[in-house]
Design a protein around this motif. Structure first.
Motif, PDB file in Angstrom:
ATOM      1  N   ALA A 421       0.921  -1.287  -0.144  1.00  0.00           N
ATOM      2  CA  ALA A 421      -0.077   0.122  -0.022  1.00  0.00           C
ATOM      3  C   ALA A 421       0.863   1.159   0.105  1.00  0.00           C
ATOM      4  CB  ALA A 421      -0.720   0.142   1.033  1.00  0.00           C
ATOM      5  N   VAL A 422       2.099   1.251   0.848  1.00  0.00           N
ATOM      6  CA  VAL A 422       2.880   2.660   1.127  1.00  0.00           C
ATOM      7  C   VAL A 422       3.565   2.572  -0.576  1.00  0.00           C
ATOM      8  CG1 VAL A 422       4.936   3.345   1.974  1.00  0.00           C
ATOM      9  CG2 VAL A 422       3.159   2.174   3.281  1.00  0.00           C
ATOM     10  N   TYR A 423       3.742   1.319  -1.197  1.00  0.00           N
ATOM     11  CA  TYR A 423       4.381   1.609  -2.459  1.00  0.00           C
ATOM     12  C   TYR A 423       3.663   2.148  -3.463  1.00  0.00           C
ATOM     13  CZ  TYR A 423       6.119  -0.374  -7.041  1.00  0.00           C
ATOM     14  OH  TYR A 423       6.374  -0.406  -8.411  1.00  0.00           O
ATOM     15  N   GLN A 424       2.469   1.785  -3.678  1.00  0.00           N
ATOM     16  CA  GLN A 424       1.487   2.221  -4.678  1.00  0.00           C
ATOM     17  C   GLN A 424       0.931   3.439  -4.068  1.00  0.00           C
ATOM     18  OE1 GLN A 424      -1.753  -0.471  -4.037  1.00  0.00           O
ATOM     19  NE2 GLN A 424      -0.946  -1.958  -5.508  1.00  0.00           N
ATOM     20  N   ALA A 425       0.912   4.027  -2.862  1.00  0.00           N
ATOM     21  CA  ALA A 425       0.634   5.479  -2.571  1.00  0.00           C
ATOM     22  C   ALA A 425       1.904   6.376  -2.913  1.00  0.00           C
ATOM     23  CB  ALA A 425       0.225   5.548  -1.186  1.00  0.00           C
ATOM     24  N   THR A 426       3.024   5.834  -2.664  1.00  0.00           N
ATOM     25  CA  THR A 426       4.149   6.712  -3.057  1.00  0.00           C
ATOM     26  C   THR A 426       4.191   6.866  -4.780  1.00  0.00           C
ATOM     27  OG1 THR A 426       5.410   5.627  -1.233  1.00  0.00           O
ATOM     28  CG2 THR A 426       6.661   6.879  -3.078  1.00  0.00           C
ATOM     29  N   LEU A 427       3.906   5.989  -5.545  1.00  0.00           N
ATOM     30  CA  LEU A 427       3.830   6.186  -6.988  1.00  0.00           C
ATOM     31  C   LEU A 427       2.867   7.135  -7.368  1.00  0.00           C
ATOM     32  CD1 LEU A 427       4.246   2.584  -8.257  1.00  0.00           C
ATOM     33  CD2 LEU A 427       5.978   4.365  -8.358  1.00  0.00           C
ATOM     34  N   LEU A 428       1.732   7.188  -6.603  1.00  0.00           N
ATOM     35  CA  LEU A 428       0.521   8.164  -6.850  1.00  0.00           C
ATOM     36  C   LEU A 428       1.101   9.569  -6.496  1.00  0.00           C
ATOM     37  CD1 LEU A 428      -2.564   6.055  -5.844  1.00  0.00           C
ATOM     38  CD2 LEU A 428      -1.886   6.819  -8.308  1.00  0.00           C
ATOM     39  N   LEU A 429       1.703   9.842  -5.208  1.00  0.00           N
ATOM     40  CA  LEU A 429       2.133  11.036  -4.828  1.00  0.00           C
ATOM     41  C   LEU A 429       3.100  11.594  -5.772  1.00  0.00           C
ATOM     42  CD1 LEU A 429       3.046  11.782  -1.133  1.00  0.00           C
ATOM     43  CD2 LEU A 429       4.545  12.632  -2.981  1.00  0.00           C
ATOM     44  N   LEU A 430       4.185  10.807  -6.328  1.00  0.00           N
ATOM     45  CA  LEU A 430       5.313  11.232  -7.253  1.00  0.00           C
ATOM     46  C   LEU A 430       4.718  11.664  -8.475  1.00  0.00           C
ATOM     47  CD1 LEU A 430       8.242   8.611  -6.691  1.00  0.00           C
ATOM     48  CD2 LEU A 430       7.828  11.054  -5.686  1.00  0.00           C
ATOM     49  N   ALA A 431       3.637  10.958  -9.034  1.00  0.00           N
ATOM     50  CA  ALA A 431       3.008  11.182 -10.339  1.00  0.00           C
ATOM     51  C   ALA A 431       2.365  12.639 -10.308  1.00  0.00           C
ATOM     52  CB  ALA A 431       2.090  10.135 -10.556  1.00  0.00           C
ATOM     53  N   GLY A 432       1.815  12.884  -8.903  1.00  0.00           N
ATOM     54  CA  GLY A 432       1.282  14.146  -8.911  1.00  0.00           C
ATOM     55  C   GLY A 432       2.347  15.274  -8.995  1.00  0.00           C
ATOM     56  N   LEU A 433       3.497  15.045  -8.909  1.00  0.00           N
ATOM     57  CA  LEU A 433       4.545  16.311  -9.010  1.00  0.00           C
ATOM     58  C   LEU A 433       4.377  16.833 -10.484  1.00  0.00           C
ATOM     59  CD1 LEU A 433       7.344  14.861  -6.761  1.00  0.00           C
ATOM     60  CD2 LEU A 433       5.631  16.428  -6.304  1.00  0.00           C
TER      61      LEU A 433
END
Length: 469
Positions: A421-433
């Motif tokens: 879950a942390v891995y997927q959320a991190t990818l989504l956060l980085l995509a938002g940059l």
């Protein structure tokens, strides 16, 4: 144009009762009707985890009330708090993560809702397109209610809150007279370590309390937000917490553990255990769970639209999210709030169904909401430790304790959610940059924010290390 400078419309306001109903309606959705089955997978230790999360969620309610009193006219709640304290970048990340949480959470709610619709209709083994078609109904009816206007939305929300609490109160009170303590599973039923059992429970427990912040998110629509947002958040969360613990424990004692862990609709066998031989009991609870889900989706559709609108008004989201009709309803944001989870459900149902889809969506939304919680708690903590507030003895100590506890709570929930879950959320956060790059450039061109000043060129100097003396 900032959100606080945006044109104000004479739209209806939510009072304390309606704001509390919105909080409770957003917290208590169909997730509570599926939660006991997921908690049972971790064992009875899950009830302790649920209690800890309930305390943390109530503290968050207090925190959001304090932040709203300090920033009473800000639009967007958690997004506005982070932006006010830390600037555009932190505000954008908070708004981005919370917006993802909102519409992914809508998908999780509707995944649970679909299972109860199937139980109501008697669909034993539906194909994926039937699941998706039912999900579309659950997503677009609340969107239509919100498009009519906030007054109708609040009326519908209050009605569904009353209807959804009937089966919960019945199980949470009457159900205890029919509990068989032999039905409770082991303290750790995960098959692994106690840490793994805590992880199973932590995700679904926090997901069940997502919604504590909706009064803060919609503060622009709440009458006297400096007072009512905090009260509505705490009252709604504390009431939901008591109900959650009582109901989840009762269901675990009403349904045998091996049956409960494999059920997507645990309240159906729970009602049948209380009312044996009453064939209508399962149908009734399924119908009330369906109403509950529609009510939760009704409130969350508004929340999703309000978060995107607030960021769009500040130039940190696409401008079309800020478009409103004559009733000040963000109609395009509402449409997107239904469209995105519709597409997500199409993808998930093409590869899975039932409890597996629900659990996946829960884990994804939990980490993305813990990030805005963390930013909000840090925003209040930064204010308290700065010199902008004079020390006030035990009141300052109390507020520091609340903020610090919320910081630790957000970190713990993130850690307990598991690596995937942390891995997927991190990818989504980085995509938002990536989109932030373009939003920032546009704000610089239009004069909404100052461009960073270039540093003067470095003079040529002898960079050789001095010889040793």
């Amino acid at each position: 144009m900032s959100s606080t400078d945006a044109p104000q419309h004479d739209s209806p306001r939510l009072g304390l009762i309606s704001a509390t109903g919105l909080v409770m309606g957003s917290i208590v959705g169909t997730g509570v009707f599926t939660m006991p089955a997921v908690l049972a997978g971790g064992g009875t230790s899950s009830l302790l985890v649920l209690t800890v999360v309930a305390v943390g969620a109530t503290l968050l309610g207090v925190l959001f009330g304090q932040l709203t009193r300090r920033v009473p006219n800000a639009d967007g709640g958690l997004y506005a708090y982070s932006r006010h304290e830390f600037g555009d970048f932190a505000g954008y990340l908070t708004g981005w993560c919370y917006w993802i949480t909102a519409w992914v959470g809508n998908a999780a709610i509707v995944a649970s809702w679909v299972m109860y619709v199937e139980a109501l209709l008697g669909l034993k083994e539906p194909v994926w397109w039937q699941d998706w078609a039912i999900a579309l109904v659950g997503l677009w009816i609340p969107a239509a209610v919100n498009l009519i206007g906030v007054r109708q939305m609040a009326w519908f929300e209050n009605l569904t809150v009353v209807l959804k609490f009937l089966p919960l109160l019945f199980v949470g009170i009457i159900g205890w007279f029919f509990v068989s303590y032999g039905n409770f599973g082991a303290f750790n039923a995960s098959g692994g370590s106690l840490y793994q059992a805590i992880g199973i429970a932590a995700g679904v427990a926090l997901f069940a309390f997502i919604g504590v912040e909706v009064a803060a998110i919609t503060a622009k629509r709440v009458r006297n937000p400096g007072r009512n947002v905090g009260r509505a958040s705490v009252l709604g969360t504390a009431s939901s917490a008591v109900l959650y613990v009582a109901v989840s424990a009762a269901v675990m004692g009403l349904v045998p553990h091996d049956v409960l862990v494999g059920s997507g609709t645990p309240f159906v066998p729970a009602f049948e255990a209380i009312l044996p031989g009453a064939g209508w009991a399962g149908t009734l609870v399924a119908a009330l769970a369906v109403v509950s889900g529609i009510g939760a989706l009704n409130g969350w559709t508004l929340v999703t639209a309000e978060v995107s609108r607030a960021a769009a008004n500040d130039g940190l989201f696409p401008g079309f999210f800020a478009r409103t009709d004559r009733k000040d309803t963000p109609w395009l944001g509402i449409a997107v709030a239904a469209l995105l989870p519709s597409a997500l459900m199409l993808w998930r149902y093409s590869g899975g169904s039932g409890l597996a889809v629900f659990t996946y969506l829960v884990n994804l939304s939990v980490v993305t909401v813990a990030i805005p919680y963390f930013f909000s708690a840090c925003a209040q903590l930064a204010y308290l430790v700065s010199r902008r507030r004079r020390p006030t003895g035990w009141l300052l100590a109390r507020d520091l304790l609340i903020s610090g506890a919320c910081v630790l709570f957000a970190l713990w929930v993130t850690a307990a959610s598991g690596y995937a879950a942390v891995y997927q959320a991190t990818l989504l956060l980085l995509a938002g940059l990536v989109p932030y790059v373009f939003f920032k450039a546009r704000r610089e061109r239009t004069g909404l924010c100052a461009a960073p000043q270039e540093l003067p060129p470095v003079q040529d100097v002898d960079r050789r290390w001095p010889e040793a003396a």
